[in-house]
Design a protein around this motif. Sequence first.
Motif, PDB file in Angstrom:
ATOM      1  N   HIS A   1       0.850  -1.085  -0.045  1.00  0.00           N
ATOM      2  CA  HIS A   1       0.086  -0.077  -0.152  1.00  0.00           C
ATOM      3  C   HIS A   1       0.989   1.187   0.293  1.00  0.00           C
ATOM      4  O   HIS A   1       0.474   2.210   0.522  1.00  0.00           O
TER       5      HIS A   1
ATOM      6  N   GLN B   1       0.016  -2.026  -5.904  1.00  0.00           N
ATOM      7  CA  GLN B   1      -0.643  -1.097  -5.046  1.00  0.00           C
ATOM      8  C   GLN B   1      -2.050  -1.735  -4.867  1.00  0.00           C
ATOM      9  O   GLN B   1      -3.074  -1.923  -5.816  1.00  0.00           O
TER      10      GLN B   1
ATOM     11  N   GLY C   1      -6.164   1.443  -4.417  1.00  0.00           N
ATOM     12  CA  GLY C   1      -6.039   2.983  -5.145  1.00  0.00           C
ATOM     13  C   GLY C   1      -7.280   3.723  -4.938  1.00  0.00           C
ATOM     14  O   GLY C   1      -8.055   3.314  -4.151  1.00  0.00           O
TER      15      GLY C   1
ATOM     16  N   LEU D   1      -5.429   8.530  -7.745  1.00  0.00           N
ATOM     17  CA  LEU D   1      -4.245   7.825  -8.054  1.00  0.00           C
ATOM     18  C   LEU D   1      -4.340   7.533  -9.510  1.00  0.00           C
ATOM     19  O   LEU D   1      -3.175   7.580 -10.138  1.00  0.00           O
ATOM     20  N   LEU D   2      -5.401   6.935  -9.768  1.00  0.00           N
ATOM     21  CA  LEU D   2      -5.495   6.685 -11.289  1.00  0.00           C
ATOM     22  C   LEU D   2      -5.207   7.845 -12.291  1.00  0.00           C
ATOM     23  O   LEU D   2      -4.720   7.802 -13.284  1.00  0.00           O
TER      24      LEU D   2
ATOM     25  N   ARG E   1      -1.421   8.731 -12.574  1.00  0.00           N
ATOM     26  CA  ARG E   1      -0.726   7.723 -13.091  1.00  0.00           C
ATOM     27  C   ARG E   1      -1.225   8.351 -14.670  1.00  0.00           C
ATOM     28  O   ARG E   1      -0.048   8.190 -15.515  1.00  0.00           O
TER      29      ARG E   1
ATOM     30  N   THR F   1      -2.220  -1.454 -10.331  1.00  0.00           N
ATOM     31  CA  THR F   1      -3.095  -0.973  -8.947  1.00  0.00           C
ATOM     32  C   THR F   1      -4.566  -1.121  -9.228  1.00  0.00           C
ATOM     33  O   THR F   1      -5.098  -1.032 -10.339  1.00  0.00           O
TER      34      THR F   1
ATOM     35  N   ALA G   1      -8.184   1.349 -14.099  1.00  0.00           N
ATOM     36  CA  ALA G   1      -7.565   0.526 -12.892  1.00  0.00           C
ATOM     37  C   ALA G   1      -7.111  -0.821 -13.513  1.00  0.00           C
ATOM     38  O   ALA G   1      -7.697  -1.153 -14.599  1.00  0.00           O
TER      39      ALA G   1
END
Length: 481
Positions: A75, A100, A103, A107-108, A111, A128, A156
Amino acid sequence: MSRYVDPSTVTGHVVLRDVTVVDPQDGSRTPGQDVRVEGDRITSVSATGAPADGAHLVEGRGRFVVPAYQDMHTHALNTPEDVDGAYALMLANGIAGFRQMSGDRALLKSRRAGTLPSPTGAPDLKATSGDLLTPLNASTAEAAVRAVREQHRDGADFVKAGATTRVTFLAALEEANRLGIRLGGHLPPDLDPREAARGGVWSIEHLGPGVTVFAAASSQEAEVRAKQAARKLPPIPKVRFPGADKLVMKLVKQMAVNPATSTSEVEACAYELADGSYDQAKAEELAALFVAHSTWQCPTLIRVHTQQFGDAPAHTQDPRRRYMAPAELRAWDKSARKFAKLPEATRAALRGHWDAQLRMTKTFADAGVPMVAGTDACGAAGIIPGFALHDEFDHLAEAGLDPLTILRMTTTEVARFLGEEGRFGRVATGMPADLVLLEEDPLADHTALRRIAGVLRGGAWWDRAGLDAVLERVAGRPGAH
């Protein structure tokens, strides 16, 4: 940049000279090899010859080269604003990539935008999930389907079931299969693991958790399941309201420090009943089903050990705690005090379940159930990022797994697990220049995996002295989470 890791001065054209190359795929050792690296790729692996002009030479005679390790349950990006300490410890322990396990949309999005933190020596984010499936976003089958669709839309790599019921889990799984996105994580207490396997679940974490998997290997399965059914979902809101997502993540983080502190007496009885009625034939039948359906396991034995021995000195007095952020240690110590207040019968049941977990891990390994190594580092009490993967290797060996199997679980099997077989996880031409140079033979004893002489990460070399300097900087300004 990194607070802890200085940029390497050995980059560009690097040669690991006169090494023994270990191939996790076939278990071979090939001595007398030069591994040549240009940039971030291996350009050749061949018999030792004359030194290459202009190359940085790393002497490897008597040493062994393996692919860098991968931690398939962490994590680390739970604290993206302060991931530097955990990343530094991962580099120092030979880890070049991770999955990860919690998420979110932010976060996505980061990225996609290429703005994830990437301090010097940082590992690769291999995969993730989006938001965990919990009662907040998956309280009904319809809501679970909607959550899966949203995560698929947001990019994801997989969906993680965190706290679901049989109904919501299976609805999410069916939709994930339809969309072509993988689903794994925690099995709900009212779900038969055989049903999950037949439904196409990608991975099961922590051997369950709880007794869900162990009930299927019990001669008193119905009775174990009846006790397990009393297990309640965490007190997570089922209705969205302003700030609900942040509240849920706060609750999840608090519970994740050590879920065993909330073990009820009924759950403790379920552990004792499942362990006392273990049926090896049924366990082997379950393993065969997992093999047939390619149901992956990520046992995280270090995680279940820190949970079930929550106040053991091995964890509360671990000298490696010096690398952890003070706030993290305060949360760990609070959790240990809470664990110590559990009834002795409950704590005994938790301790007693350890042997059952080792036995199940060995049964799965012997049957050829696909498995990867993971730790649950970054947020879980007693788990030191980076170092925890070597603790996991120790526990896998304690379960009876041989050194080659352990090496595969953190290298070649990871590539297969992620659908990237042949793209990383071996020391071969064209592979990423993510390598670990070892002082001893990792196929003779798994403990050689921690006897690191140096790490090549993205084509940059850190020798033992450089890695030790990284560790001292982290200890001087403890910041790992």
